[in-house]
Design a protein around this motif. Structure first.
Motif, PDB file in Angstrom:
ATOM      1  N   TRP A 281      -4.987  -0.714  -8.029  1.00  0.00           N
ATOM      2  CA  TRP A 281      -4.055  -1.837  -7.918  1.00  0.00           C
ATOM      3  C   TRP A 281      -3.190  -1.922  -9.164  1.00  0.00           C
TER       4      TRP A 281
ATOM      5  N   GLU B  91     -14.881   4.483   1.759  1.00  0.00           N
ATOM      6  CA  GLU B  91     -13.525   4.306   1.248  1.00  0.00           C
ATOM      7  C   GLU B  91     -13.594   4.318  -0.268  1.00  0.00           C
TER       8      GLU B  91
ATOM      9  N   HIS C  32       1.590   5.548  -1.886  1.00  0.00           N
ATOM     10  CA  HIS C  32       1.031   6.766  -2.456  1.00  0.00           C
ATOM     11  C   HIS C  32       1.727   7.073  -3.777  1.00  0.00           C
TER      12      HIS C  32
ATOM     13  N   CYS D 107      -0.991  -1.374  -4.288  1.00  0.00           N
ATOM     14  CA  CYS D 107      -2.175  -0.517  -4.316  1.00  0.00           C
ATOM     15  C   CYS D 107      -1.739   0.923  -4.082  1.00  0.00           C
TER      16      CYS D 107
ATOM     17  N   SER E 134     -10.943   2.321  -5.239  1.00  0.00           N
ATOM     18  CA  SER E 134      -9.592   1.791  -5.413  1.00  0.00           C
ATOM     19  C   SER E 134      -8.812   1.818  -4.110  1.00  0.00           C
ATOM     20  N   GLY E 135      -9.523   2.048  -2.988  1.00  0.00           N
ATOM     21  CA  GLY E 135      -8.851   2.234  -1.711  1.00  0.00           C
ATOM     22  C   GLY E 135      -8.214   0.974  -1.169  1.00  0.00           C
ATOM     23  N   SER E 136      -7.338   1.172  -0.194  1.00  0.00           N
ATOM     24  CA  SER E 136      -6.573   0.069   0.380  1.00  0.00           C
ATOM     25  C   SER E 136      -7.294  -0.604   1.532  1.00  0.00           C
TER      26      SER E 136
ATOM     27  N   GLU F 298      -4.578   6.205  -8.916  1.00  0.00           N
ATOM     28  CA  GLU F 298      -4.873   5.282  -7.828  1.00  0.00           C
ATOM     29  C   GLU F 298      -5.357   3.946  -8.376  1.00  0.00           C
TER      30      GLU F 298
ATOM     31  N   ASP G 194      -2.922   4.456  -3.223  1.00  0.00           N
ATOM     32  CA  ASP G 194      -4.112   5.021  -2.573  1.00  0.00           C
ATOM     33  C   ASP G 194      -3.738   6.359  -1.950  1.00  0.00           C
TER      34      ASP G 194
ATOM     35  N   TYR H 176       0.841  -1.196   0.000  1.00  0.00           N
ATOM     36  CA  TYR H 176       0.000   0.000   0.000  1.00  0.00           C
ATOM     37  C   TYR H 176       0.876   1.246   0.000  1.00  0.00           C
TER      38      TYR H 176
ATOM     39  N   ASP I 226      -6.446   4.378   6.691  1.00  0.00           N
ATOM     40  CA  ASP I 226      -6.446   3.218   5.807  1.00  0.00           C
ATOM     41  C   ASP I 226      -5.057   2.591   5.771  1.00  0.00           C
TER      42      ASP I 226
ATOM     43  N   THR J 136      -6.303   8.668  -1.213  1.00  0.00           N
ATOM     44  CA  THR J 136      -7.560   9.231  -0.722  1.00  0.00           C
ATOM     45  C   THR J 136      -7.866   8.745   0.687  1.00  0.00           C
TER      46      THR J 136
END
Length: 249
Positions: free
Chosen positions: A107, A170, A47, A134, A173-175, A105, A136, A45, A222, A138
């Motif tokens: 995977w 969330e 950024h 991933c 595409s969030g983690s 953003e 992420d 995970y 997250d 956001t």
């Protein structure tokens, strides 16, 4: 004529032996596995703009220098890195990829290319399942207190404990929410606990509350480390029961 044939045959044999010896001495490189970690050690995970470390187990002939390049979201790109020397067994080497600051953003597939100092012999692997990255950026959003169940602010008559269910939004595409970051606090006399009871659902437990107003606050992050804005509400414990006079007659 026979002498010329013998010389030609000997030359062919010598060249064949030389080629076989040369091939036997050439190094080989094969990627056996790929495992992803981000700069914070929070596997998979990250950024946009982060540097991702991709490690690969490589088997090659002893003494060969190993070169690697890596990619996230696309095939391996950029320059090869000299990552170490093969021991003849299975060695673990690492290459690094710095993501674009505008990396979308979602995977991502990961890949590495490997070659040895002799050859080069290329071997490629793309991981699209457990070891994907991933991206992420956001932060999750805790729903407003008036949408909690029960909604806050509220009265709690003649009781010292209660449970509150809260939904968290969330990005698609969030983690996902990091369970260890889910934290509830309460002011005054009493205690608060919080835990994930669904992918995007948190249950707050309040116990030992005294009479009066108590501020309850929920906070979480997250798996990529994006922190939600904390949300607070008030629970007021009230006593609505009439006094009871003991019959002493």
């Amino acid at each position: 004529m026979r002498s010329s044939w013998r010389r030609s045959t000997a030359l062919v044999l010598a060249l064949t032996v030389a080629m076989l010896l040369g091939l036997a001495g050439m190094a080989s490189a094969a990627i056996i596995d790929v495992e992803i970690t981000d700069p914070n050690g929070n596997k998979a995970y990250v950024h946009s703009g982060d540097t991702v470390t991709i490690t690969a187990a490589v088997r090659a002939d002893a003494g060969n220098e190993i070169y690697m390049r890596a990619g996230v979201g696309t095939g391996a790109t950029g320059s090869y890195e000299s990552v170490g020397t093969a021991t003849g067994g299975t060695d673990t080497f690492a290459a690094h990829v710095t993501l674009s600051g505008t990396e979308p953003e979602g995977w991502k597939n990961v890949s590495v290319d490997v070659y040895t100092g002799a050859g080069p012999t290329y071997s490629y692997m793309s991981d699209t399942n457990l070891n994907a990255v991933c991206v992420d950026n956001t932060a999750p959003v805790i729903e407003p207190k008036d949408q909690w169940n029960p909604a806050l602010d509220c009265d709690l008559p003649n009781a010292t404990s209660m449970s509150i269910v809260v939904d968290v939004a969330e990005a698609l595409s969030g983690s996902g929410i990091a369970p260890a970051t889910v934290l509830a606090t309460v002011t005054g006399t009493g205690s608060a606990s919080a835990s994930l009871t669904g992918d995007n659902e948190v249950t707050i437990g309040l116990t030992g509350l005294s009479l009066g107003a108590h501020t309850v606050t929920l906070n979480l992050s997250d798996r990529a480390g994006n922190s939600a804005v904390p949300v607070s509400g008030t629970v007021t414990v009230t006593d609505t029961l009439p006094p009871v006079i003991d019959d002493t007659s």
